[in-house]
Design a protein around this motif. Structure first.
Motif, mmCIF file in Angstrom:
data_model
loop_
_atom_site.group_PDB
_atom_site.id
_atom_site.type_symbol
_atom_site.label_atom_id
_atom_site.label_comp_id
_atom_site.label_asym_id
_atom_site.label_seq_id
_atom_site.Cartn_x
_atom_site.Cartn_y
_atom_site.Cartn_z
ATOM 1 N N LEU A 114 0.830 -1.202 0.000
ATOM 2 C CA LEU A 114 0.000 0.000 0.000
ATOM 3 C C LEU A 114 0.868 1.257 0.000
ATOM 4 O O LEU A 114 0.619 2.199 -0.761
ATOM 5 C CB LEU A 114 -0.922 -0.005 1.218
ATOM 6 N N LYS A 115 1.894 1.262 0.841
ATOM 7 C CA LYS A 115 2.787 2.420 0.891
ATOM 8 C C LYS A 115 3.460 2.650 -0.455
ATOM 9 O O LYS A 115 3.563 3.795 -0.923
ATOM 10 C CB LYS A 115 3.855 2.218 1.976
ATOM 11 N N LYS A 116 3.884 1.572 -1.087
ATOM 12 C CA LYS A 116 4.579 1.690 -2.376
ATOM 13 C C LYS A 116 3.622 2.211 -3.446
ATOM 14 O O LYS A 116 3.977 3.078 -4.259
ATOM 15 C CB LYS A 116 5.158 0.338 -2.779
ATOM 16 N N LEU A 117 2.398 1.705 -3.455
ATOM 17 C CA LEU A 117 1.411 2.143 -4.444
ATOM 18 C C LEU A 117 1.065 3.618 -4.258
ATOM 19 O O LEU A 117 1.048 4.390 -5.224
ATOM 20 C CB LEU A 117 0.143 1.289 -4.321
ATOM 21 N N VAL A 118 0.794 4.021 -3.018
ATOM 22 C CA VAL A 118 0.420 5.415 -2.765
ATOM 23 C C VAL A 118 1.601 6.346 -3.022
ATOM 24 O O VAL A 118 1.411 7.478 -3.486
ATOM 25 C CB VAL A 118 -0.142 5.577 -1.337
ATOM 26 N N THR A 119 2.811 5.892 -2.749
ATOM 27 C CA THR A 119 3.987 6.713 -3.047
ATOM 28 C C THR A 119 4.082 6.976 -4.550
ATOM 29 O O THR A 119 4.360 8.101 -4.985
ATOM 30 C CB THR A 119 5.264 6.029 -2.537
ATOM 31 N N ILE A 120 3.839 5.937 -5.345
ATOM 32 C CA ILE A 120 3.847 6.109 -6.802
ATOM 33 C C ILE A 120 2.745 7.069 -7.234
ATOM 34 O O ILE A 120 2.926 7.889 -8.143
ATOM 35 C CB ILE A 120 3.694 4.741 -7.498
ATOM 36 N N GLU A 121 1.607 7.001 -6.570
ATOM 37 C CA GLU A 121 0.433 7.807 -6.945
ATOM 38 C C GLU A 121 0.283 9.058 -6.072
ATOM 39 O O GLU A 121 -0.802 9.628 -5.986
ATOM 40 C CB GLU A 121 -0.830 6.949 -6.812
ATOM 41 N N LYS A 122 1.359 9.517 -5.432
ATOM 42 C CA LYS A 122 1.256 10.604 -4.466
ATOM 43 C C LYS A 122 0.678 11.888 -5.056
ATOM 44 O O LYS A 122 0.025 12.666 -4.346
ATOM 45 C CB LYS A 122 2.617 10.882 -3.825
ATOM 46 N N ASP A 123 0.887 12.114 -6.340
ATOM 47 C CA ASP A 123 0.344 13.328 -6.948
ATOM 48 C C ASP A 123 -1.180 13.269 -7.097
ATOM 49 O O ASP A 123 -1.815 14.280 -7.405
ATOM 50 C CB ASP A 123 0.978 13.559 -8.327
ATOM 51 N N TRP A 124 -1.752 12.080 -6.887
ATOM 52 C CA TRP A 124 -3.206 11.927 -6.948
ATOM 53 C C TRP A 124 -3.872 12.215 -5.598
ATOM 54 O O TRP A 124 -5.096 12.285 -5.516
ATOM 55 C CB TRP A 124 -3.566 10.505 -7.383
ATOM 56 N N VAL A 125 -3.074 12.335 -4.542
ATOM 57 C CA VAL A 125 -3.656 12.616 -3.222
ATOM 58 C C VAL A 125 -4.017 14.095 -3.176
ATOM 59 O O VAL A 125 -3.127 14.951 -3.198
ATOM 60 C CB VAL A 125 -2.683 12.269 -2.082
ATOM 61 N N PRO A 126 -5.300 14.432 -3.110
ATOM 62 C CA PRO A 126 -5.692 15.848 -3.191
ATOM 63 C C PRO A 126 -5.312 16.608 -1.923
ATOM 64 O O PRO A 126 -5.091 16.022 -0.857
ATOM 65 C CB PRO A 126 -7.208 15.785 -3.370
ATOM 66 N N SER A 127 -5.248 17.935 -2.061
ATOM 67 C CA SER A 127 -4.844 18.770 -0.933
ATOM 68 C C SER A 127 -5.922 19.757 -0.504
ATOM 69 O O SER A 127 -5.769 20.431 0.516
ATOM 70 C CB SER A 127 -3.569 19.554 -1.293
ATOM 71 N N ALA A 128 -7.006 19.860 -1.249
ATOM 72 C CA ALA A 128 -8.082 20.783 -0.876
ATOM 73 C C ALA A 128 -8.691 20.348 0.462
ATOM 74 O O ALA A 128 -8.687 19.152 0.795
ATOM 75 C CB ALA A 128 -9.153 20.816 -1.964
ATOM 76 N N PRO A 129 -9.206 21.288 1.264
ATOM 77 C CA PRO A 129 -9.766 20.949 2.576
ATOM 78 C C PRO A 129 -10.821 19.849 2.492
ATOM 79 O O PRO A 129 -11.724 19.903 1.653
ATOM 80 C CB PRO A 129 -10.382 22.274 3.037
ATOM 81 N N GLY A 130 -10.662 18.835 3.351
ATOM 82 C CA GLY A 130 -11.643 17.760 3.432
ATOM 83 C C GLY A 130 -11.484 16.659 2.408
ATOM 84 O O GLY A 130 -12.178 15.639 2.474
ATOM 85 N N THR A 131 -10.586 16.829 1.445
ATOM 86 C CA THR A 131 -10.394 15.804 0.417
ATOM 87 C C THR A 131 -9.397 14.741 0.878
ATOM 88 O O THR A 131 -8.624 14.960 1.814
ATOM 89 C CB THR A 131 -9.903 16.418 -0.905
ATOM 90 N N SER A 132 -9.418 13.594 0.209
ATOM 91 C CA SER A 132 -8.526 12.500 0.590
ATOM 92 C C SER A 132 -8.418 11.522 -0.572
ATOM 93 O O SER A 132 -9.101 11.668 -1.596
ATOM 94 C CB SER A 132 -9.074 11.779 1.825
ATOM 95 N N LEU A 133 -7.569 10.527 -0.415
ATOM 96 C CA LEU A 133 -7.448 9.453 -1.396
ATOM 97 C C LEU A 133 -8.100 8.214 -0.810
ATOM 98 O O LEU A 133 -7.608 7.649 0.165
ATOM 99 C CB LEU A 133 -5.973 9.174 -1.718
ATOM 100 N N TYR A 134 -9.220 7.804 -1.386
ATOM 101 C CA TYR A 134 -9.903 6.605 -0.894
ATOM 102 C C TYR A 134 -9.170 5.365 -1.394
ATOM 103 O O TYR A 134 -8.762 5.303 -2.557
ATOM 104 C CB TYR A 134 -11.354 6.586 -1.351
ATOM 105 N N ILE A 135 -9.035 4.377 -0.524
ATOM 106 C CA ILE A 135 -8.279 3.159 -0.816
ATOM 107 C C ILE A 135 -9.213 1.961 -0.712
ATOM 108 O O ILE A 135 -9.857 1.760 0.317
ATOM 109 C CB ILE A 135 -7.107 3.004 0.171
ATOM 110 N N ARG A 136 -9.297 1.177 -1.772
ATOM 111 C CA ARG A 136 -10.189 0.014 -1.781
ATOM 112 C C ARG A 136 -9.390 -1.270 -2.063
ATOM 113 O O ARG A 136 -9.140 -1.633 -3.202
ATOM 114 C CB ARG A 136 -11.260 0.210 -2.841
ATOM 115 N N PRO A 137 -8.961 -1.979 -1.001
ATOM 116 C CA PRO A 137 -8.405 -3.317 -1.184
ATOM 117 C C PRO A 137 -9.559 -4.322 -1.301
ATOM 118 O O PRO A 137 -10.570 -4.188 -0.611
ATOM 119 C CB PRO A 137 -7.605 -3.556 0.101
ATOM 120 N N PHE A 138 -9.403 -5.340 -2.136
ATOM 121 C CA PHE A 138 -10.438 -6.370 -2.217
ATOM 122 C C PHE A 138 -9.834 -7.681 -2.690
ATOM 123 O O PHE A 138 -8.749 -7.720 -3.281
ATOM 124 C CB PHE A 138 -11.593 -5.933 -3.119
#
Length: 354
Positions: A114-138
């Motif tokens: 998970l850390k490796k994936l989010v690190t690769i996709e770090k530019d997709w993590v929004p910064s506006a107030p209240g926003t986030s990156l939702y993570i769906r493992p399945f």
């Protein structure tokens, strides 16, 4: 195991953070890992986001052998990215695995991936107030055979979705419809596990609730149809005579990570908390006598969702003048401040990513 990485040749344009919504946009990459009886879990890899080839006879299509989780990554004011209690999500994932006869996974490897994936996709993590990156493992069963038995093959996957602020217009209490006809789960069933069947069972009641102008369904127990269980995809809390009551985990209620965190916070603040059976009629009587002070739901998406109205049969109960209460507000502020790194994490709930 080594996690292999294959990056996309066609990165997509990042979305407008003011128009994210929830669960509609996905990042450039995903995490995959396979299970076969001869190799166990193997070949962890990060690959470009895209379709997963599946045979029409795959077990998950016919016998619903699948599970999932939901968590978030948050960007702090100084640009760092962090998770909120991810180890609890992976622990619950393995609990769901056990119930649905899916081979358990190495939780340390899941967190590393998970850390490796989010690190690769770090530019997709929004910064506006209240926003986030939702993570769906399945996990889905993909053995190519018909027959009611545990699959011999599985796919573990993680996809990521930048999500907008849940309360873009402020925290407004929700209207709740109490379901008395249909049953979502019962003791010994699947209610305590995060599997799609639980959510499929809720759709007919949710449709009726929305038809009547309500946003969520409050489920009662599957035997006597009188004890409060949970609200849609959230656990639920009530403040009665100064005591905070939440239904006990008896095997039919999902053990929510936000629920657990709320209980820890309330106890840390010295507030009385009781996990017990709660009769819907006790709740209505407390409201009628002015003893029902607050109510709220807890979950990953909303964090805290105040409840302003309950409708059970012909009885409608207004809670706290249909306003968010002080305990609900304090819980929301505290949890979101920890999640977004605005205050010190005194509980050890935050896991840094990158």
């Amino acid at each position: 195991m080594e996690i292999k990485v294959t990056l996309t040749d066609h990165p997509r344009q990042k979305p407008d953070e003011s128009k994210l919504g929830f669960g509609k946009l996905f990042t450039d990459h995903m995490f995959l890992m396979d299970y076969t009886a001869d190799k166990g879990w193997h070949d962890p890899r990060i690959v470009p986001y895209g379709p997963i080839p599946m045979d029409p006879s795959a077990s998950c299509f016919h016998y619903a052998q699948e599970i999932f989780e939901g968590m978030k990554a948050y960007r702090t004011e100084d640009g760092k990215i962090q998770f909120f209690r991810p180890e609890e999500n992976f622990k619950r994932l393995n609990s769901s695995c056990e119930r649905l006869v899916i081979p358990k996974l190495d939780e340390a490897l899941l967190l590393e991936g998970l850390k490796k994936l989010v690190t690769i996709e770090k530019d997709w993590v929004p910064s506006a107030p209240g926003t986030s990156l939702y993570i769906r493992p399945f996990i889905i069963a993909n053995q190519e055979v018909l027959g009611v038995h545990p699959s011999a093959n599985y796919i573990y996957c993680v996809i990521l979705s930048p999500s907008g602020a849940y309360y873009a217009g402020g925290i407004n209490p929700v209207r709740i419809y109490v379901e008395t006809k249909y049953v979502r789960a019962s003791q010994g069933g699947m209610g305590a596990y995060k599997t799609g069947g639980n959510y499929a069972a809720s759709l007919i009641a949710q449709e009726e609730a929305e038809r009547q102008g309500f946003s969520q369904v409050l489920w009662l127990d599957g035997v006597e149809r009188r004890f409060v269980e949970e609200v849609g995809s959230m656990n639920v809390f009530f403040k009665i005579d100064g005591e905070i009551v939440t239904p006990e985990l008896d095997g039919s209620i999902l053990p929510g990570i936000t629920r657990k965190s709320v209980i820890d916070l309330l106890k840390n603040w010295g507030m009385p908390v009781s996990e017990r059976k709660l009769d819907i009629h006790e709740l209505e009587q407390a409201a009628c006598e002015g003893r029902l002070e607050e109510a709220w739901g807890t979950g990953t998406a909303a964090v805290i969702s105040p409840i302003g109205e309950l409708k059970c049969g012909d009885t409608t109960t207004i809670i706290n003048e249909n306003k968010i209460g002080p305990v609900s507000q304090r819980l929301y502020d505290t949890l979101t401040d920890i999640q977004w790194g605005r205050v010190e994490d005194r509980f050890g709930w935050i896991t840094p990513c990158c």
